[in-house]
Design a protein around this motif. Structure first.
Motif, PDB file in Angstrom:
ATOM      1  N   MET A   1     -18.508   7.390 -21.513  1.00 19.06           N
ATOM      2  CA  MET A   1     -18.325   5.960 -21.475  1.00 19.06           C
ATOM      3  C   MET A   1     -18.925   5.377 -22.746  1.00 19.06           C
ATOM      4  O   MET A   1     -19.820   5.965 -23.338  1.00 19.06           O
ATOM      5  N   LEU A   2     -18.419   4.213 -23.108  1.00 20.78           N
ATOM      6  CA  LEU A   2     -18.862   3.570 -24.337  1.00 20.78           C
ATOM      7  C   LEU A   2     -18.960   2.069 -24.137  1.00 20.78           C
ATOM      8  O   LEU A   2     -18.160   1.478 -23.414  1.00 20.78           O
ATOM      9  N   GLY A   3     -19.939   1.470 -24.778  1.00 20.09           N
ATOM     10  CA  GLY A   3     -20.101   0.030 -24.778  1.00 20.09           C
ATOM     11  C   GLY A   3     -20.867  -0.393 -26.013  1.00 20.09           C
ATOM     12  O   GLY A   3     -21.354   0.451 -26.779  1.00 20.09           O
ATOM     13  N   ALA A  54     -22.714   7.105 -22.627  1.00 23.55           N
ATOM     14  CA  ALA A  54     -23.225   7.776 -21.429  1.00 23.55           C
ATOM     15  C   ALA A  54     -22.151   8.725 -20.923  1.00 23.55           C
ATOM     16  O   ALA A  54     -20.959   8.528 -21.173  1.00 23.55           O
ATOM     17  N   GLU A  55     -22.591   9.742 -20.227  1.00 23.71           N
ATOM     18  CA  GLU A  55     -21.669  10.676 -19.598  1.00 23.71           C
ATOM     19  C   GLU A  55     -21.717  10.454 -18.100  1.00 23.71           C
ATOM     20  O   GLU A  55     -22.792  10.468 -17.498  1.00 23.71           O
ATOM     21  N   LEU A  56     -20.562  10.206 -17.515  1.00 24.03           N
ATOM     22  CA  LEU A  56     -20.485   9.985 -16.074  1.00 24.03           C
ATOM     23  C   LEU A  56     -20.485  11.340 -15.375  1.00 24.03           C
ATOM     24  O   LEU A  56     -19.601  12.162 -15.603  1.00 24.03           O
ATOM     25  N   PRO A  57     -21.488  11.599 -14.529  1.00 26.76           N
ATOM     26  CA  PRO A  57     -21.528  12.899 -13.848  1.00 26.76           C
ATOM     27  C   PRO A  57     -20.434  13.001 -12.782  1.00 26.76           C
ATOM     28  O   PRO A  57     -19.938  11.978 -12.306  1.00 26.76           O
ATOM     29  N   ALA A  92     -12.575   5.708 -21.492  1.00 24.83           N
ATOM     30  CA  ALA A  92     -11.646   5.784 -22.621  1.00 24.83           C
ATOM     31  C   ALA A  92     -10.291   5.146 -22.314  1.00 24.83           C
ATOM     32  O   ALA A  92      -9.648   4.604 -23.203  1.00 24.83           O
ATOM     33  N   SER A  93      -9.864   5.183 -21.063  1.00 28.19           N
ATOM     34  CA  SER A  93      -8.514   4.716 -20.744  1.00 28.19           C
ATOM     35  C   SER A  93      -8.444   3.287 -20.195  1.00 28.19           C
ATOM     36  O   SER A  93      -7.358   2.763 -20.018  1.00 28.19           O
ATOM     37  N   ASP A  94      -9.581   2.644 -19.936  1.00 28.60           N
ATOM     38  CA  ASP A  94      -9.564   1.307 -19.343  1.00 28.60           C
ATOM     39  C   ASP A  94     -10.653   0.445 -19.970  1.00 28.60           C
ATOM     40  O   ASP A  94     -11.836   0.587 -19.643  1.00 28.60           O
ATOM     41  N   LYS A  95     -10.259  -0.436 -20.864  1.00 32.43           N
ATOM     42  CA  LYS A  95     -11.217  -1.309 -21.558  1.00 32.43           C
ATOM     43  C   LYS A  95     -11.379  -2.659 -20.856  1.00 32.43           C
ATOM     44  O   LYS A  95     -12.039  -3.541 -21.378  1.00 32.43           O
ATOM     45  N   ASP A  96     -10.763  -2.826 -19.681  1.00 37.13           N
ATOM     46  CA  ASP A  96     -10.834  -4.096 -18.967  1.00 37.13           C
ATOM     47  C   ASP A  96     -11.809  -4.068 -17.792  1.00 37.13           C
ATOM     48  O   ASP A  96     -12.366  -5.095 -17.423  1.00 37.13           O
ATOM     49  N   ASN A  97     -12.003  -2.904 -17.192  1.00 39.77           N
ATOM     50  CA  ASN A  97     -12.849  -2.785 -16.009  1.00 39.77           C
ATOM     51  C   ASN A  97     -14.037  -1.879 -16.301  1.00 39.77           C
ATOM     52  O   ASN A  97     -13.866  -0.680 -16.519  1.00 39.77           O
ATOM     53  N   ALA A  98     -15.230  -2.456 -16.283  1.00 39.70           N
ATOM     54  CA  ALA A  98     -16.435  -1.679 -16.563  1.00 39.70           C
ATOM     55  C   ALA A  98     -16.686  -0.664 -15.455  1.00 39.70           C
ATOM     56  O   ALA A  98     -16.487  -0.952 -14.279  1.00 39.70           O
ATOM     57  N   ILE A  99     -17.135   0.523 -15.842  1.00 42.06           N
ATOM     58  CA  ILE A  99     -17.489   1.565 -14.891  1.00 42.06           C
ATOM     59  C   ILE A  99     -18.963   1.451 -14.523  1.00 42.06           C
ATOM     60  O   ILE A  99     -19.352   1.676 -13.393  1.00 42.06           O
ATOM     61  N   ILE A 135     -26.261   1.603 -14.242  1.00 43.56           N
ATOM     62  CA  ILE A 135     -25.943   1.696 -12.818  1.00 43.56           C
ATOM     63  C   ILE A 135     -24.421   1.742 -12.686  1.00 43.56           C
ATOM     64  O   ILE A 135     -23.713   0.882 -13.227  1.00 43.56           O
ATOM     65  N   VAL A 136     -23.933   2.757 -11.999  1.00 47.34           N
ATOM     66  CA  VAL A 136     -22.490   2.915 -11.786  1.00 47.34           C
ATOM     67  C   VAL A 136     -22.026   1.802 -10.860  1.00 47.34           C
ATOM     68  O   VAL A 136     -22.643   1.543  -9.826  1.00 47.34           O
ATOM     69  N   GLU A 137     -20.938   1.136 -11.257  1.00 49.09           N
ATOM     70  CA  GLU A 137     -20.427   0.016 -10.463  1.00 49.09           C
ATOM     71  C   GLU A 137     -19.129   0.321  -9.730  1.00 49.09           C
ATOM     72  O   GLU A 137     -18.803  -0.348  -8.776  1.00 49.09           O
ATOM     73  N   ARG A 138     -18.382   1.306 -10.215  1.00 52.32           N
ATOM     74  CA  ARG A 138     -17.132   1.616  -9.517  1.00 52.32           C
ATOM     75  C   ARG A 138     -16.842   3.109  -9.574  1.00 52.32           C
ATOM     76  O   ARG A 138     -17.301   3.811 -10.461  1.00 52.32           O
ATOM     77  N   VAL A 139     -16.082   3.568  -8.601  1.00 58.06           N
ATOM     78  CA  VAL A 139     -15.737   4.974  -8.477  1.00 58.06           C
ATOM     79  C   VAL A 139     -14.529   5.281  -9.360  1.00 58.06           C
ATOM     80  O   VAL A 139     -13.578   4.495  -9.424  1.00 58.06           O
ATOM     81  N   ILE A 140     -14.573   6.416 -10.022  1.00 52.37           N
ATOM     82  CA  ILE A 140     -13.426   6.895 -10.784  1.00 52.37           C
ATOM     83  C   ILE A 140     -12.652   7.837  -9.870  1.00 52.37           C
ATOM     84  O   ILE A 140     -13.218   8.821  -9.373  1.00 52.37           O
ATOM     85  N   PRO A 141     -11.365   7.547  -9.608  1.00 51.52           N
ATOM     86  CA  PRO A 141     -10.608   8.431  -8.715  1.00 51.52           C
ATOM     87  C   PRO A 141     -10.450   9.830  -9.331  1.00 51.52           C
ATOM     88  O   PRO A 141     -10.288   9.973 -10.533  1.00 51.52           O
TER      89      PRO A 141
END
Length: 192
Positions: A1-3, A54-57, A92-99, A135-141
């Motif tokens: 992830m990047l910000g 950050a790397e999402l586990p 990388a694929s969604d710049k509109d919804n923060a993870i 803090i993770v805010e949403r689940v990645i399917p």
């Protein structure tokens, strides 16, 4: 992830006027808090613009904390003593919804000291970590089963180990028809 975000609280070691996007980013942050400021009117050397990575586990769920790394992208001399203001992290694929959302005290693990014409530096002072800083805010399917097959991936690829695991599974559960595809992957056929 990047910000991207701002590290504040630096002791005069932040970005200079030569880094105009720092003033713009700060003006935008102040606007979000209801204060209108002209970007060119600020000369704050206690602020630095940073890239946040950050790397999402695997299987991370909302509420989990993860470590982040911040890197200065301006001309700041050091991030020592800085605090990262709240910033969103995107995939990388969604710049509109923060993870995830990141913030916290930056730990650089080094120092940069100069006095009387002498200078000494240990480690990188423009890169730091924030343990548990996002803090993770949403689940990645994610998908576990592909067309009735599941793939087990070894942490450390080794052809002999993969073959031994496949043979052991075959001894215990022959209906899974385990096959070691390569040194790092074992394929299982899942019964309905």
């Amino acid at each position: 992830m990047l910000g991207y975000g701002l590290v504040v609280g630096l002791e005069g070691t932040g970005d200079s006027r030569k880094t105009p996007f720092t003033q713009t980013l700060l003006a935008n942050a102040m606007k979000n808090f209801g204060t209108m400021v002209e970007p060119g009117s600020m000369d704050s050397k206690n602020i630095a613009t940073v890239a946040i990575t950050a790397e999402l586990p695997p299987f991370a769920s909302p509420g989990n904390s993860i470590d982040i790394t911040v890197q200065s992208i301006g001309d700041a001399k050091s991030l020592q003593g800085g605090y990262l203001l709240q910033a969103p992290l995107y995939g990388a694929s969604d710049k509109d919804n923060a993870i995830a959302v990141a913030q916290g005290a930056v730990s650089i693990g080094g120092f940069n000291v100069s006095a009387g014409g002498n200078k000494i530096q240990k480690n990188h002072v423009n890169v730091g970590r924030v343990p548990g800083g996002a803090i993770v805010e949403r689940v990645i399917p994610y998908q576990v089963v592909y067309g009735g097959r599941m793939f087990v991936e070894l942490d450390e690829g080794d052809l002999t180990t993969a073959n031994r695991i496949a043979n052991r599974i075959r001894d215990l559960k022959p209906e899974f028809n385990p096959v070691s595809i390569d040194g790092g992957t074992i394929q299982l056929d899942l019964p309905s």
